[in-house]
Design a protein around this motif. Structure first.
Motif, PDB file in Angstrom:
ATOM      1  N   MET A   1     -32.358  28.516  29.638  1.00 53.52           N
ATOM      2  CA  MET A   1     -31.219  27.932  28.999  1.00 53.52           C
ATOM      3  C   MET A   1     -30.475  27.102  30.042  1.00 53.52           C
ATOM      4  O   MET A   1     -30.185  27.574  31.115  1.00 53.52           O
ATOM      5  N   ALA A   2     -30.198  25.853  29.678  1.00 51.21           N
ATOM      6  CA  ALA A   2     -29.661  24.922  30.668  1.00 51.21           C
ATOM      7  C   ALA A   2     -28.310  24.356  30.253  1.00 51.21           C
ATOM      8  O   ALA A   2     -28.093  24.045  29.098  1.00 51.21           O
ATOM      9  N   LEU A   3     -27.439  24.254  31.208  1.00 52.99           N
ATOM     10  CA  LEU A   3     -26.211  23.488  31.084  1.00 52.99           C
ATOM     11  C   LEU A   3     -25.906  22.998  32.492  1.00 52.99           C
ATOM     12  O   LEU A   3     -25.318  23.697  33.294  1.00 52.99           O
ATOM     13  N   PHE A   4     -26.403  21.807  32.795  1.00 53.01           N
ATOM     14  CA  PHE A   4     -26.289  21.255  34.132  1.00 53.01           C
ATOM     15  C   PHE A   4     -25.008  20.456  34.316  1.00 53.01           C
ATOM     16  O   PHE A   4     -24.486  20.371  35.415  1.00 53.01           O
ATOM     17  N   THR A   5     -24.520  19.846  33.241  1.00 50.04           N
ATOM     18  CA  THR A   5     -23.309  19.029  33.286  1.00 50.04           C
ATOM     19  C   THR A   5     -22.251  19.669  32.405  1.00 50.04           C
ATOM     20  O   THR A   5     -22.505  19.970  31.246  1.00 50.04           O
ATOM     21  N   VAL A   6     -21.084  19.867  32.959  1.00 49.95           N
ATOM     22  CA  VAL A   6     -19.952  20.382  32.198  1.00 49.95           C
ATOM     23  C   VAL A   6     -19.070  19.186  31.836  1.00 49.95           C
ATOM     24  O   VAL A   6     -18.695  18.403  32.706  1.00 49.95           O
ATOM     25  N   THR A  34     -34.281  23.176  28.567  1.00 47.21           N
ATOM     26  CA  THR A  34     -34.652  23.383  29.965  1.00 47.21           C
ATOM     27  C   THR A  34     -34.357  22.178  30.840  1.00 47.21           C
ATOM     28  O   THR A  34     -34.373  22.300  32.058  1.00 47.21           O
ATOM     29  N   ILE A  35     -34.104  21.017  30.242  1.00 52.03           N
ATOM     30  CA  ILE A  35     -33.964  19.796  31.028  1.00 52.03           C
ATOM     31  C   ILE A  35     -32.590  19.172  30.882  1.00 52.03           C
ATOM     32  O   ILE A  35     -31.987  18.773  31.873  1.00 52.03           O
ATOM     33  N   ASN A  36     -32.086  19.043  29.670  1.00 52.96           N
ATOM     34  CA  ASN A  36     -30.848  18.317  29.399  1.00 52.96           C
ATOM     35  C   ASN A  36     -29.680  19.259  29.162  1.00 52.96           C
ATOM     36  O   ASN A  36     -29.865  20.422  28.818  1.00 52.96           O
ATOM     37  N   GLY A  55     -31.578  13.835  35.075  1.00 54.55           N
ATOM     38  CA  GLY A  55     -32.685  13.471  35.955  1.00 54.55           C
ATOM     39  C   GLY A  55     -33.611  12.399  35.424  1.00 54.55           C
ATOM     40  O   GLY A  55     -34.719  12.239  35.927  1.00 54.55           O
ATOM     41  N   LYS A  56     -33.195  11.662  34.410  1.00 54.25           N
ATOM     42  CA  LYS A  56     -34.032  10.604  33.842  1.00 54.25           C
ATOM     43  C   LYS A  56     -33.517   9.250  34.295  1.00 54.25           C
ATOM     44  O   LYS A  56     -32.336   9.096  34.611  1.00 54.25           O
ATOM     45  N   THR A  57     -34.404   8.280  34.303  1.00 53.26           N
ATOM     46  CA  THR A  57     -34.010   6.915  34.632  1.00 53.26           C
ATOM     47  C   THR A  57     -33.511   6.207  33.382  1.00 53.26           C
ATOM     48  O   THR A  57     -33.760   6.650  32.255  1.00 53.26           O
ATOM     49  N   VAL A  58     -32.836   5.091  33.577  1.00 56.19           N
ATOM     50  CA  VAL A  58     -32.399   4.273  32.442  1.00 56.19           C
ATOM     51  C   VAL A  58     -33.604   3.865  31.608  1.00 56.19           C
ATOM     52  O   VAL A  58     -33.560   3.912  30.372  1.00 56.19           O
ATOM     53  N   ASP A  59     -34.701   3.484  32.253  1.00 50.98           N
ATOM     54  CA  ASP A  59     -35.904   3.094  31.505  1.00 50.98           C
ATOM     55  C   ASP A  59     -36.431   4.247  30.655  1.00 50.98           C
ATOM     56  O   ASP A  59     -36.844   4.041  29.508  1.00 50.98           O
ATOM     57  N   LYS A  96     -23.863   9.277  34.314  1.00 51.97           N
ATOM     58  CA  LYS A  96     -24.719  10.003  33.366  1.00 51.97           C
ATOM     59  C   LYS A  96     -25.274   9.059  32.312  1.00 51.97           C
ATOM     60  O   LYS A  96     -24.665   8.045  31.971  1.00 51.97           O
ATOM     61  N   LEU A  97     -26.428   9.427  31.768  1.00 49.67           N
ATOM     62  CA  LEU A  97     -27.043   8.708  30.649  1.00 49.67           C
ATOM     63  C   LEU A  97     -26.936   9.610  29.423  1.00 49.67           C
ATOM     64  O   LEU A  97     -27.456  10.732  29.431  1.00 49.67           O
ATOM     65  N   LEU A  98     -26.242   9.146  28.395  1.00 49.01           N
ATOM     66  CA  LEU A  98     -25.937   9.956  27.216  1.00 49.01           C
ATOM     67  C   LEU A  98     -26.639   9.398  25.983  1.00 49.01           C
ATOM     68  O   LEU A  98     -26.790   8.192  25.843  1.00 49.01           O
ATOM     69  N   THR A  99     -27.011  10.300  25.098  1.00 50.36           N
ATOM     70  CA  THR A  99     -27.541   9.922  23.795  1.00 50.36           C
ATOM     71  C   THR A  99     -26.787  10.750  22.759  1.00 50.36           C
ATOM     72  O   THR A  99     -26.669  11.966  22.895  1.00 50.36           O
TER      73      THR A  99
END
Length: 103
Positions: A1-6, A34-36, A55-59, A96-99
């Motif tokens: 379970m992931a929460l990397f950004t608060v 696990t990632i986002n 940890g993802k690139t803009v592309d 950060k890159l958000l969706t």
């Protein structure tokens, strides 16, 4: 379970304003995946799922947003990402890159 950004309530309000989905009335971090980092956001206009792409690139994020939008447009039952202020299916916010997706 992931929460990397608060994200604080003020941050979520700023993001909602950029996406023009209304002011958040309820937000909750979702400690899953696990990632986002993921968040549930309820505004006056509805409920949304916010993904912080870790940890993802803009592309990478642009390709994923375009793929999901294409799949939704062609009948796959998946929500398409909402366009950000620049029309892209993702937002570069701070570092950060958000969706953002409809719930």
């Amino acid at each position: 379970m992931a929460l990397f950004t608060v994200l604080e309530p003020l941050h979520l309000a700023e993001i909602c304003a950029i996406y023009q989905v209304g002011h958040p009335v309820h937000t909750q971090a979702i400690a899953a995946g696990t990632i986002n980092s993921n968040f549930s956001i309820r505004t006056e206009s509805g409920r949304y799922f916010l993904r912080v792409n870790e940890g993802k690139t803009v592309d990478d994020v642009a390709w994923e947003a375009q793929l999901v939008e294409w799949l939704a447009r062609h009948g796959l039952p998946t929500p398409a990402p909402l366009p950000a202020g620049n029309g892209a299916g993702y937002l570069c916010w701070r570092d950060k890159l958000l969706t953002l997706f409809p719930w």
